[in-house]
Design a protein around this motif. Structure first.
Motif, PDB file in Angstrom:
ATOM      1  N   ASP A 193       0.814  -1.217   0.000  1.00 36.31           N
ATOM      2  CA  ASP A 193       0.000   0.000   0.000  1.00 36.31           C
ATOM      3  C   ASP A 193       0.848   1.268   0.000  1.00 36.31           C
TER       4      ASP A 193
ATOM      5  N   ASP B 253       1.531  -9.024   3.804  1.00 33.55           N
ATOM      6  CA  ASP B 253       0.592  -7.910   3.721  1.00 33.55           C
ATOM      7  C   ASP B 253      -0.832  -8.409   3.531  1.00 33.55           C
TER       8      ASP B 253
ATOM      9  N   ASP C 261      -8.022  -6.088  -0.778  1.00 36.44           N
ATOM     10  CA  ASP C 261      -8.758  -5.824  -2.019  1.00 36.44           C
ATOM     11  C   ASP C 261      -8.481  -6.913  -3.062  1.00 36.44           C
TER      12      ASP C 261
END
Length: 224
Positions: free
Chosen positions: A37, A112, A116
């Motif tokens: 991100d 991570d 999404d």
């Protein structure tokens, strides 16, 4: 210029020196270091020494980079398992623990959340398949080692230890990053992760296995 931190030369070689390969390598190392991100496509382009437009020519979105990395992870695991399968010994130390190095190279995929992306059923299935493959191969290696008289294990022990090795390999990436700012001492934390795996195998070592691990070309706990 963005400074690239540890990802193995094996991955660089696999990706190649063409533009697409440089983008894949640069994005992988940046995602590993700073998290998916936090990394922008502009940083990736800068690290790969390409224009932003060149990056978009090869990849339509950051998610396309992740998909390419997942394919590379699957191939790297296959290569690692194929090497182990052709070994003169079913429990060659470097090959058994080499799976951890493969996971380390792609650690952001396992570390991570990627929430999404995991909403995509195909992506989620492929990531799950990678975990399952690692666990199955680890169990095969441990079972073979027991049959060779290197480990004192039951079939249930082998399954449990295989799962434990995968769990350590997965969550060590989180733990080491938070505890010690892993970017500053990457090689040390990689070896510490391997030592964690060895520590859960140690109680099952026969004398032959202890001798093999002492001669292995890796840094191991002094208790072995």
């Amino acid at each position: 210029m963005t400074r690239i931190k540890y990802t193995s030369n094996r991955v660089r070689t696999a990706f190649g020196e063409k533009t697409k390969g440089k983008i894949l390598y640069s994005s992988l190392t940046l995602f590993n270091t700073d998290g998916f991100d936090a990394v922008t496509t502009s940083r990736i382009a800068e690290a790969a020494s390409v224009l932003d437009g060149t990056l978009w020519y090869h990849f339509n979105a950051k998610s396309d980079l992740v998909s390419a990395h997942l394919i590379a992870l699957e191939q790297s695991l296959k290569d690692q398992f194929d090497t182990a399968n052709t070994s003169d010994h079913p429990f060659a130390v470097e090959q058994f623990l080499g799976v951890f190095d493969v996971l380390w190279d792609f650690r952001y995929l396992l570390r991570d959340p990627l929430q999404d992306l995991q909403r995509d059923p195909l992506f989620a299935k492929r990531l799950q398949s990678a975990y399952t493959s690692v666990e199955e191969q680890a169990k095969l290696r441990l079972t073979a080692a027991a049959e060779e008289g290197l480990l004192d294990l039951s079939e249930i022990d082998a399954a449990t230890l295989a799962a434990s090795c995968v769990i350590i390999g997965r969550y060590w990436f989180d733990y080491s990053r938070v505890r010690n700012n892993v970017g500053s001492k990457v090689e040390q934390h990689r070896l510490e992760g391997i030592q964690q795996i060895v520590s859960i195998l140690r109680p099952h070592f026969t004398e032959r296995a202890k001798s093999m691990f002492k001669n292995a070309k890796i840094t191991l706990p002094s208790q072995v």
